[in-house]
Design a protein around this motif. Structure first.
Motif, PDB file in Angstrom:
ATOM      1  N   ARG A  76      16.455  12.327   7.771  1.00 54.71           N
ATOM      2  CA  ARG A  76      16.617  11.750   6.435  1.00 54.71           C
ATOM      3  C   ARG A  76      15.631  10.620   6.203  1.00 54.71           C
ATOM      4  O   ARG A  76      15.297  10.288   5.075  1.00 54.71           O
ATOM      5  N   TRP A  77      15.141   9.996   7.294  1.00 50.90           N
ATOM      6  CA  TRP A  77      14.154   8.928   7.158  1.00 50.90           C
ATOM      7  C   TRP A  77      12.741   9.470   6.974  1.00 50.90           C
ATOM      8  O   TRP A  77      11.892   8.853   6.368  1.00 50.90           O
ATOM      9  N   ARG A  78      12.512  10.641   7.587  1.00 53.36           N
ATOM     10  CA  ARG A  78      11.145  11.105   7.718  1.00 53.36           C
ATOM     11  C   ARG A  78      10.438  11.261   6.370  1.00 53.36           C
ATOM     12  O   ARG A  78       9.320  10.809   6.174  1.00 53.36           O
ATOM     13  N   ASN A  79      11.147  11.906   5.409  1.00 57.12           N
ATOM     14  CA  ASN A  79      10.519  12.133   4.116  1.00 57.12           C
ATOM     15  C   ASN A  79      10.214  10.834   3.389  1.00 57.12           C
ATOM     16  O   ASN A  79       9.184  10.706   2.733  1.00 57.12           O
ATOM     17  N   ILE A  80      11.119   9.859   3.534  1.00 58.58           N
ATOM     18  CA  ILE A  80      10.891   8.573   2.861  1.00 58.58           C
ATOM     19  C   ILE A  80       9.665   7.886   3.468  1.00 58.58           C
ATOM     20  O   ILE A  80       8.782   7.396   2.759  1.00 58.58           O
ATOM     21  N   LEU A  81       9.587   7.895   4.796  1.00 53.08           N
ATOM     22  CA  LEU A  81       8.452   7.241   5.466  1.00 53.08           C
ATOM     23  C   LEU A  81       7.145   7.936   5.096  1.00 53.08           C
ATOM     24  O   LEU A  81       6.128   7.283   4.830  1.00 53.08           O
ATOM     25  N   LEU A  82       7.205   9.265   5.059  1.00 52.90           N
ATOM     26  CA  LEU A  82       6.005  10.027   4.727  1.00 52.90           C
ATOM     27  C   LEU A  82       5.553   9.703   3.310  1.00 52.90           C
ATOM     28  O   LEU A  82       4.366   9.508   3.031  1.00 52.90           O
ATOM     29  N   MET A  83       6.520   9.592   2.435  1.00 52.77           N
ATOM     30  CA  MET A  83       6.249   9.237   1.042  1.00 52.77           C
ATOM     31  C   MET A  83       5.578   7.863   0.980  1.00 52.77           C
ATOM     32  O   MET A  83       4.647   7.642   0.202  1.00 52.77           O
ATOM     33  N   LEU A  84       6.045   6.929   1.839  1.00 54.14           N
ATOM     34  CA  LEU A  84       5.473   5.578   1.855  1.00 54.14           C
ATOM     35  C   LEU A  84       4.022   5.604   2.321  1.00 54.14           C
ATOM     36  O   LEU A  84       3.234   4.730   1.970  1.00 54.14           O
ATOM     37  N   VAL A  85       3.655   6.607   3.141  1.00 51.20           N
ATOM     38  CA  VAL A  85       2.259   6.731   3.562  1.00 51.20           C
ATOM     39  C   VAL A  85       1.427   7.344   2.449  1.00 51.20           C
ATOM     40  O   VAL A  85       0.285   6.948   2.205  1.00 51.20           O
ATOM     41  N   ILE A  86       2.028   8.318   1.739  1.00 56.65           N
ATOM     42  CA  ILE A  86       1.268   9.049   0.731  1.00 56.65           C
ATOM     43  C   ILE A  86       1.051   8.205  -0.525  1.00 56.65           C
ATOM     44  O   ILE A  86       0.007   8.289  -1.156  1.00 56.65           O
ATOM     45  N   LEU A  87       2.019   7.358  -0.856  1.00 57.11           N
ATOM     46  CA  LEU A  87       1.926   6.573  -2.085  1.00 57.11           C
ATOM     47  C   LEU A  87       0.627   5.754  -2.185  1.00 57.11           C
ATOM     48  O   LEU A  87      -0.064   5.835  -3.196  1.00 57.11           O
ATOM     49  N   PRO A  88       0.255   4.982  -1.139  1.00 57.27           N
ATOM     50  CA  PRO A  88      -1.027   4.259  -1.236  1.00 57.27           C
ATOM     51  C   PRO A  88      -2.208   5.199  -1.371  1.00 57.27           C
ATOM     52  O   PRO A  88      -3.198   4.884  -2.024  1.00 57.27           O
ATOM     53  N   PHE A  89      -2.102   6.399  -0.787  1.00 51.27           N
ATOM     54  CA  PHE A  89      -3.172   7.380  -0.869  1.00 51.27           C
ATOM     55  C   PHE A  89      -3.408   7.778  -2.324  1.00 51.27           C
ATOM     56  O   PHE A  89      -4.522   8.039  -2.739  1.00 51.27           O
ATOM     57  N   TRP A  90      -2.340   7.803  -3.122  1.00 49.47           N
ATOM     58  CA  TRP A  90      -2.457   8.148  -4.531  1.00 49.47           C
ATOM     59  C   TRP A  90      -2.879   6.948  -5.364  1.00 49.47           C
ATOM     60  O   TRP A  90      -3.357   7.101  -6.468  1.00 49.47           O
ATOM     61  N   THR A  91      -2.595   5.749  -4.849  1.00 50.52           N
ATOM     62  CA  THR A  91      -2.902   4.549  -5.609  1.00 50.52           C
ATOM     63  C   THR A  91      -4.396   4.294  -5.578  1.00 50.52           C
ATOM     64  O   THR A  91      -5.037   4.489  -4.564  1.00 50.52           O
ATOM     65  N   SER A  92      -4.927   3.828  -6.672  1.00 51.38           N
ATOM     66  CA  SER A  92      -6.363   3.633  -6.814  1.00 51.38           C
ATOM     67  C   SER A  92      -6.979   2.928  -5.607  1.00 51.38           C
ATOM     68  O   SER A  92      -6.556   1.858  -5.194  1.00 51.38           O
ATOM     69  N   PHE A  93      -8.009   3.563  -5.082  1.00 49.63           N
ATOM     70  CA  PHE A  93      -8.796   3.021  -3.983  1.00 49.63           C
ATOM     71  C   PHE A  93      -9.360   1.649  -4.360  1.00 49.63           C
ATOM     72  O   PHE A  93      -9.216   0.669  -3.642  1.00 49.63           O
ATOM     73  N   LEU A  94      -9.985   1.604  -5.536  1.00 49.66           N
ATOM     74  CA  LEU A  94     -10.604   0.371  -6.012  1.00 49.66           C
ATOM     75  C   LEU A  94      -9.577  -0.754  -6.107  1.00 49.66           C
ATOM     76  O   LEU A  94      -9.834  -1.885  -5.693  1.00 49.66           O
ATOM     77  N   LEU A  95      -8.387  -0.419  -6.625  1.00 46.05           N
ATOM     78  CA  LEU A  95      -7.366  -1.451  -6.794  1.00 46.05           C
ATOM     79  C   LEU A  95      -6.820  -1.919  -5.457  1.00 46.05           C
ATOM     80  O   LEU A  95      -6.462  -3.085  -5.306  1.00 46.05           O
ATOM     81  N   ARG A  96      -6.778  -1.019  -4.479  1.00 49.30           N
ATOM     82  CA  ARG A  96      -6.297  -1.460  -3.164  1.00 49.30           C
ATOM     83  C   ARG A  96      -7.297  -2.405  -2.513  1.00 49.30           C
ATOM     84  O   ARG A  96      -6.923  -3.387  -1.878  1.00 49.30           O
ATOM     85  N   VAL A  97      -8.596  -2.096  -2.676  1.00 51.66           N
ATOM     86  CA  VAL A  97      -9.611  -3.006  -2.149  1.00 51.66           C
ATOM     87  C   VAL A  97      -9.512  -4.359  -2.861  1.00 51.66           C
ATOM     88  O   VAL A  97      -9.594  -5.424  -2.242  1.00 51.66           O
ATOM     89  N   TYR A  98      -9.261  -4.295  -4.166  1.00 53.47           N
ATOM     90  CA  TYR A  98      -9.121  -5.519  -4.943  1.00 53.47           C
ATOM     91  C   TYR A  98      -7.897  -6.308  -4.469  1.00 53.47           C
ATOM     92  O   TYR A  98      -7.962  -7.528  -4.297  1.00 53.47           O
TER      93      TYR A  98
END
Lengths: 269, 320
Positions: B133-155
């Motif tokens: 039950r944890w695995r999907n949530i943790l995986l989602m937490l890894v994927i979310l930054p991947f979807w978030t703008s690269f430029l904004l994360r560097v910023y």
């Protein structure tokens, strides 16, 4: 199996590292002060400033148009490519197609951007198309690299797909085109939704490729953000970033729900 | 597992697509050929041909005019002449700026890949071993930054590491004087690790989640300590995941532009930035093209390694 303390601690620290900067960015977007990192009270005035900035709004609209078109083109071409790679096991040039479609995934952006710009300039000199650079050239460039991501997403869904359904339909006399639209397409629909959304966000996010292939007057949102950020951290960029991150989080949530509904037993993402 | 009920008859549908098929057959095209041709033609025109164009233009010289490079082919009194210049490539080897930028890009990419692996591996392993039950949530937490703008994360990271940023304010609470982090090579390392971490975790996770728990139990039953089990079973079996993850970080890191431009200092030399400056600041398109070709040569071997690692994973899946 004995569970150690090392893995949970490492994972917690890792997630903290991934999220702390984003959380601080969101928090400080509600800061009243002009100084980005000194908290002086809650305020939403930077959001008002962003939403009243014609340069930002214009760039956002341009980026949304580009992302919509690029994601749609990438979806069609990427799906065709995935079907070709998964369903047609043997054809001439299969290896070349597989390699060419996955290469843009890892190709450094500066090379993709430069090569497409030089192509557009050379084509304009020879056949007179595309005349000048702008919306159209950015859409073409984005479709090309987004397509690779669509292929990855759709391919993995097609591989899992039970082929007996398609075979049954064929045996009952359905033509391949009909089988694709009536059977295959509805089943892979969730993958198409997430592929399109992924392509949309990637296009919305691209700075480097768009900088190469855009023309005067067609500055996308990342280009505007980059020119602001180069001057330093500013609170209105924080507000803009928070809005974008909010949109993306919403999109990811929708995509996840779509996939969970589609196959609740094996939700991977 | 399918969403279709095998026992109910398929719902009657109008034959909306039969017209399409007849039209295709009329012009002598099979659907199969079209399915392959559409993406193949697009990729040829907008991916393969551009690379050839880059190579061609890298063999010209800068000139003033439109386009800002000398033509490859010239027509003089009916004879077509091909003029190739090797100057751009000679400059890449003779000018210490380019050599230094190459070596420094490779060094920065290698070190950050190693750090990303050290941070990403335990995270991927923890997610793979987590309760369902944890695995999907943790995986989602890894994927979310991947979807978030690269430029904004560097910023976001730059706001974090600034002179008066969150880290230094935190250190200030303990009376530690502010550290200079921004505009240093250190910031570039942190930036690459931070932005590419999901690229490392996902392939590692995909590999580690398939690891047979029975092997680990057998090893433990036979008296092996956890470290020994890890080194002799988990690590060798996860090799394809390690290679894929490392290549997914290393290849884009080599050509990275945004991170050195926003986080690095004036002394941070990276080849992506050199290419950008040649193109935008010096408008020397042929030189930029030569830099791109040289960069391509550096990444071609890692790209092939990545391809092989991914093929190996797929073959394993088919074999099962």
């Amino acid at each position: 199996m004995r569970r150690g303390w090392f893995l949970p601690i490492a994972a917690t620290l890792g997630f903290a590292f991934l999220y702390a900067p984003i959380v601080s960015l969101v928090v400080f977007s509600f800061n009243e002060s002009d100084l980005v990192t000194v908290w002086s009270g809650f305020s939403t005035k930077w959001y008002g400033k962003v939403l009243a900035d014609p340069q930002i709004l214009g760039a956002a609209w341009l980026s949304a148009q580009i992302a919509f078109c690029a994601a749609s083109i990438a979806l069609v071409l990427g799906t065709l490519c995935a079907v070709a790679l998964v369903r047609f096991r043997k054809f001439r040039g299969r290896t070349l197609l597989a390699g060419t479609v996955s290469a843009p995934l890892v190709m450094p952006d500066v090379i993709t951007g430069l090569s497409l710009l030089l192509l557009f300039v050379a084509m304009e000199a020879i056949i007179g198309w595309p005349s000048g650079r702008g919306l159209l050239t950015i859409i073409i460039a984005h479709s090309t690299f987004c397509m690779a991501y669509v292929v990855v997403v759709v391919q993995s869904r097609l591989r899992d797909l039970d082929m007996s359904l398609e075979e049954a339909a064929m045996d009952l006399g359905a033509t391949p085109v009909r089988v694709f639209f009536d059977i295959t397409l509805p089943i892979i629909a969730p993958a198409l939704v997430s592929g399109w959304l992924l392509a949309f966000t990637l296009s919305l996010d691209d700075l480097v490729i768009a900088s190469f292939v855009s023309g005067p007057g067609s500055s996308t949102l990342p280009m505007v953000i980059f020119s602001k950020v180069k001057l330093g951290v500013s609170p209105d960029v924080n507000a803009l970033a928070t809005i974008i991150i909010g949109f993306v989080a919403l999109g990811v949530a929708i995509a996840t729900i779509v996939q969970l509904r589609a196959h609740p037993k094996r939700a991977k993402a | 597992m399918s969403t279709f009920d095998a026992h109910s008859p398929p719902p009657p549908r109008p034959r909306a697509w039969s017209g399409v098929e007849r039209a295709l057959a009329a012009v002598g095209l099979s659907g199969k050929a079209l399915v392959i041709a559409a993406p193949a033609i697009w990729l040829t025109i907008f991916f393969l041909v551009p690379l050839a164009v880059v190579f061609g233009i890298s063999l010209t010289m800068k000139q003033f005019g439109r386009p800002p490079y000398t033509p490859l082919l010239t027509n003089e009194d009916g004879t077509v002449q091909l003029t190739l210049h090797l100057n751009n490539y000679l400059r890449l080897f003779s000018d210490s700026l380019y050599v230094a930028a190459y070596l420094s890009s490779i060094k920065i990419a290698l070190i950050s890949t190693a750090i990303t692996l050290l941070i990403g591996y335990p995270m991927a392993y923890a997610i793979a071993r987590a309760p369902d039950r944890w695995r999907n949530i943790l995986l989602m937490l890894v994927i979310l930054p991947f979807w978030t703008s690269f430029l904004l994360r560097v910023y976001a990271l730059s706001g974090f590491m600034r002179g008066n940023g969150v880290i230094n304010q935190f250190l200030g609470l303990f009376g530690i004087p502010p550290l200079v982090m921004m505009q240093t090579d250190f910031a570039v390392y942190v930036g690459i690790v931070y932005t590419y971490l999901p690229f490392m975790i996902l392939p590692l996770y995909t590999n580690l989640v398939k690891l047979d728990g029975a092997l680990l139990e057998a090893s433990a039953d036979l008296g092996a300590r956890p470290v020994r089990t890890f080194l002799s079973i988990t690590l060798p079996l996860s090799r394809p995941g390690i290679i894929a993850g490392c290549m997914l970080v290393f290849i884009p890191a080599i050509g990275e532009f945004v991170i050195p431009a926003l986080l690095g200092g004036p002394s941070t030399l990276m080849i992506g930035r050199v290419l950008w400056d040649e193109f935008f600041a010096n408008t020397n398109w042929p030189r930029a093209a030569a830099v791109a070709i040289a960069m391509l040569i550096v990444v071609v071997v890692p790209i092939m390694l990545l391809q092989r690692a991914q093929d190996a994973e797929q073959d394993k899946e088919r074999g099962n």
